[in-house]
Design a protein around this motif. Structure first.
Motif, mmCIF file in Angstrom:
data_model
loop_
_atom_site.group_PDB
_atom_site.id
_atom_site.type_symbol
_atom_site.label_atom_id
_atom_site.label_comp_id
_atom_site.label_asym_id
_atom_site.label_seq_id
_atom_site.Cartn_x
_atom_site.Cartn_y
_atom_site.Cartn_z
ATOM 1 N N VAL A 15 0.865 -1.166 0.000
ATOM 2 C CA VAL A 15 0.000 0.000 0.000
ATOM 3 C C VAL A 15 0.913 1.230 0.000
ATOM 4 O O VAL A 15 1.791 1.341 0.849
ATOM 5 C CB VAL A 15 -0.915 0.046 1.254
ATOM 6 N N LEU A 47 -6.495 3.487 -6.077
ATOM 7 C CA LEU A 47 -7.804 3.223 -5.476
ATOM 8 C C LEU A 47 -8.794 4.351 -5.713
ATOM 9 O O LEU A 47 -9.989 4.118 -5.775
ATOM 10 C CB LEU A 47 -7.667 3.017 -3.965
ATOM 11 N N TYR A 48 -8.298 5.565 -5.788
ATOM 12 C CA TYR A 48 -9.196 6.712 -5.938
ATOM 13 C C TYR A 48 -8.907 7.345 -7.291
ATOM 14 O O TYR A 48 -8.159 8.297 -7.412
ATOM 15 C CB TYR A 48 -8.970 7.706 -4.800
ATOM 16 N N ARG A 88 -7.539 -5.453 -2.823
ATOM 17 C CA ARG A 88 -8.560 -4.760 -3.590
ATOM 18 C C ARG A 88 -9.534 -4.096 -2.637
ATOM 19 O O ARG A 88 -9.663 -4.495 -1.483
ATOM 20 C CB ARG A 88 -9.290 -5.695 -4.534
ATOM 21 N N ALA A 89 -10.198 -3.103 -3.145
ATOM 22 C CA ALA A 89 -11.221 -2.419 -2.358
ATOM 23 C C ALA A 89 -12.532 -3.156 -2.560
ATOM 24 O O ALA A 89 -12.918 -3.428 -3.695
ATOM 25 C CB ALA A 89 -11.344 -0.972 -2.809
ATOM 26 N N PRO A 95 -13.826 4.024 -2.140
ATOM 27 C CA PRO A 95 -13.078 5.047 -1.407
ATOM 28 C C PRO A 95 -13.897 6.332 -1.300
ATOM 29 O O PRO A 95 -14.713 6.639 -2.172
ATOM 30 C CB PRO A 95 -11.834 5.269 -2.263
ATOM 31 N N PHE A 116 -10.400 4.361 2.750
ATOM 32 C CA PHE A 116 -10.606 3.194 1.899
ATOM 33 C C PHE A 116 -10.456 1.933 2.735
ATOM 34 O O PHE A 116 -9.776 1.913 3.745
ATOM 35 C CB PHE A 116 -9.644 3.178 0.705
ATOM 36 N N LEU A 118 -9.644 -2.287 2.516
ATOM 37 C CA LEU A 118 -8.978 -3.262 1.662
ATOM 38 C C LEU A 118 -9.273 -4.670 2.139
ATOM 39 O O LEU A 118 -9.567 -4.897 3.308
ATOM 40 C CB LEU A 118 -7.460 -3.053 1.712
#
Length: 125
Positions: A15, A47-48, A88-89, A95, A116, A118
């Motif tokens: 991350v 992620l975003y 993964r989200a 997010p 977020f 995970l």
């Protein structure tokens, strides 16, 4: 890269998150800095990452009294999170940008928080 980042690496899961000072909303440099960041961190997944008109800013506009009314005080999306493909989200929790404040309402940062969740992808250890 002038950024204060959090690096978490355990069993190949990575991350990378923090203030990268490059805007994903294309308010500066038409997004060239953000595109370079994504390319440089590949194969990590942002992620975003959404179209600029949908993405919320993570930098507060004009939090300092001397910035108010100045064009440089524009809100930008300069905080980012990238993860390895093994993370993964969850689809149920996309997010989000959150306004973290002290209990008395005091602003704690010139940035808004990027929240977020995970989880490990199936079969990942």
């Amino acid at each position: 890269m002038d950024a204060r980042n959090i690096w978490l690496c355990r069993a190949g899961h990575v991350v990378v998150a923090g203030d990268f000072n490059v805007c994903a909303r294309r308010t500066k440099d038409q997004g060239q800095g953000y595109d370079s960041l994504k390319k440089g961190l590949s194969p990590l997944i942002p992620l975003y990452d959404a179209p600029a008109d949908v993405m919320s800013p993570t930098r507060r506009p004009a939090t300092k009294f001397w910035q108010r009314g100045k064009s440089k005080a524009k809100a930008g999306t300069i905080d980012h999170a990238f993860v390895s493909p093994s993370l993964r989200a969850p689809h149920a929790r996309p997010p989000s940008v959150v306004d973290w404040r002290c209990g008395d309402g005091t602003i704690v940062s010139d940035h808004l928080g990027l929240l977020f969740h995970l989880e490990l992808a199936s079969g990942a250890h």
